[in-house]
Design an enzyme around this catalytic site. Structure first.
Site, mmCIF file in Angstrom:
data_model
loop_
_atom_site.group_PDB
_atom_site.id
_atom_site.type_symbol
_atom_site.label_atom_id
_atom_site.label_comp_id
_atom_site.label_asym_id
_atom_site.label_seq_id
_atom_site.Cartn_x
_atom_site.Cartn_y
_atom_site.Cartn_z
ATOM 1 N N SER A 51 -60.658 -67.113 57.419
ATOM 2 C CA SER A 51 -59.254 -67.524 57.411
ATOM 3 C C SER A 51 -59.151 -68.868 58.098
ATOM 4 O O SER A 51 -60.008 -69.219 58.923
ATOM 5 C CB SER A 51 -58.393 -66.498 58.162
ATOM 6 N N TYR B 152 -56.972 -60.592 64.993
ATOM 7 C CA TYR B 152 -57.239 -61.163 63.677
ATOM 8 C C TYR B 152 -58.032 -62.465 63.818
ATOM 9 O O TYR B 152 -59.030 -62.691 63.117
ATOM 10 C CB TYR B 152 -55.907 -61.406 62.953
#
Length: 285
Positions: free
Chosen positions: A172, A185
């Protein structure tokens, strides 16, 4: 002697660039994984789809995962493109089941060439010291350990296939540039860069490549989850994504898919250990 290495005109009679290849895609029932699977199939690959379906559920956070119907639809869409497709309802937290799916894919489709480790979840926003321990554990188990399990289950089949095989791990943009209130995350996605680099180092002797793609915020089912978990309007969330980018345009799944397919292709035959951002410049702003 000088050799002309230009691509030249495309031969319309040439086979698709992934003809004869078999790709194993986790999180393949919807979103980015679905897009990757369908593009690969359109360009000649046979597909193994892995997603949760009825194999379990995600708690802490309560997460609306891909359904059996989602998986069935994607499989039907691959078959409609004239390619072979096997699908598996597997929780990526279950190594034994993943290993079985990888072995069954190799047996039924004749081997395994490509792995796209795409399955993952997001969560609501929490300051790190207020993040529930259970939410941390769920995130790491799925977004990091689940990718390790996927690689552990599939790499022996790639080695058996030989040089030219490749993995793409989906990290990401926050794997490069952290954002607040998503520490679990961010930690998982940063760790995937290390996992990918280690694999690239270990697999080089086999002629096998491993790269990461780092997408920015894309309007997918994961965005829906962020809207639901944080109780904020979708357009507000998307506007926030755009505001953080150098190019003020919504990212689409096709943008990530284009990067994934290039990394798997022969054009990237000497590209390994790369961290490719597809983020409209967010990581550089």
């Amino acid at each position: 002697m000088h050799h002309d290495l230009s691509a030249g005109p495309v031969d319309p009679s040439a086979p698709p660039r992934f003809a004869g290849k078999v790709a194993f895609v986790t999180g393949g029932a919807r979103g980015q994984g679905r897009s990757h699977a369908l593009r690969l199939a359109r360009e000649g690959a046979d597909i193994a789809l892995v997603d949760l379906g009825s194999a379990g559920q995600v708690n802490d956070p309560d997460y609306n995962t891909a359904t059996s119907a989602d998986l069935k639809q994607t499989r039907e869409d691959v078959l409609a493109l004239g390619r072979r497709c096997v699908s598996f309802e597997v929780d990526v937290r279950d190594y034994d089941r993943l290993a079985w799916a990888a072995g069954d894919t190799a047996a039924r489709l004749g081997g395994l060439d490509f792995v796209i480790a795409n399955a993952g979840i997001t969560d609501g926003f929490h300051r790190t010291w207020e993040l529930p321990v259970e939410n941390w554990q769920t995130m790491i188990d799925i977004n990091l350990t689940g990718v390790f399990y996927t690689c552990k289950a599939t790499v022996p089949h790639l080695i058996e296939r030989g040089a030219g095989s490749a993995l793409v791990l989906i990290s990401s943009g926050v794997g490069l540039k952290a954002v607040p209130q998503l520490a679990h995350y961010v930690a998982a996605k940063m760790a995937l860069r290390g996992l990918s680099t280690s694999l690239a180092q270990e697999l080089g002797e086999y002629g096998i490549r491993c790269n990461t793609v780092l997408p920015g915020g894309i309007n997918t089912e994961m965005t829906t989850a962020m809207v639901e978990l944080n109780h904020i309007p979708r357009e507000q969330l998307l506007a926030g994504f755009r505001a953080g980018q150098l190019i003020n345009t919504d990212l689409e799944v096709a943008d990530t898919t284009a990067a994934v397919l290039w990394l798997l292709s022969d054009e990237a035959r000497l590209v390994t250990g790369l961290e490719m951002t597809v983020d409209a410049g967010e990581s550089k702003k």
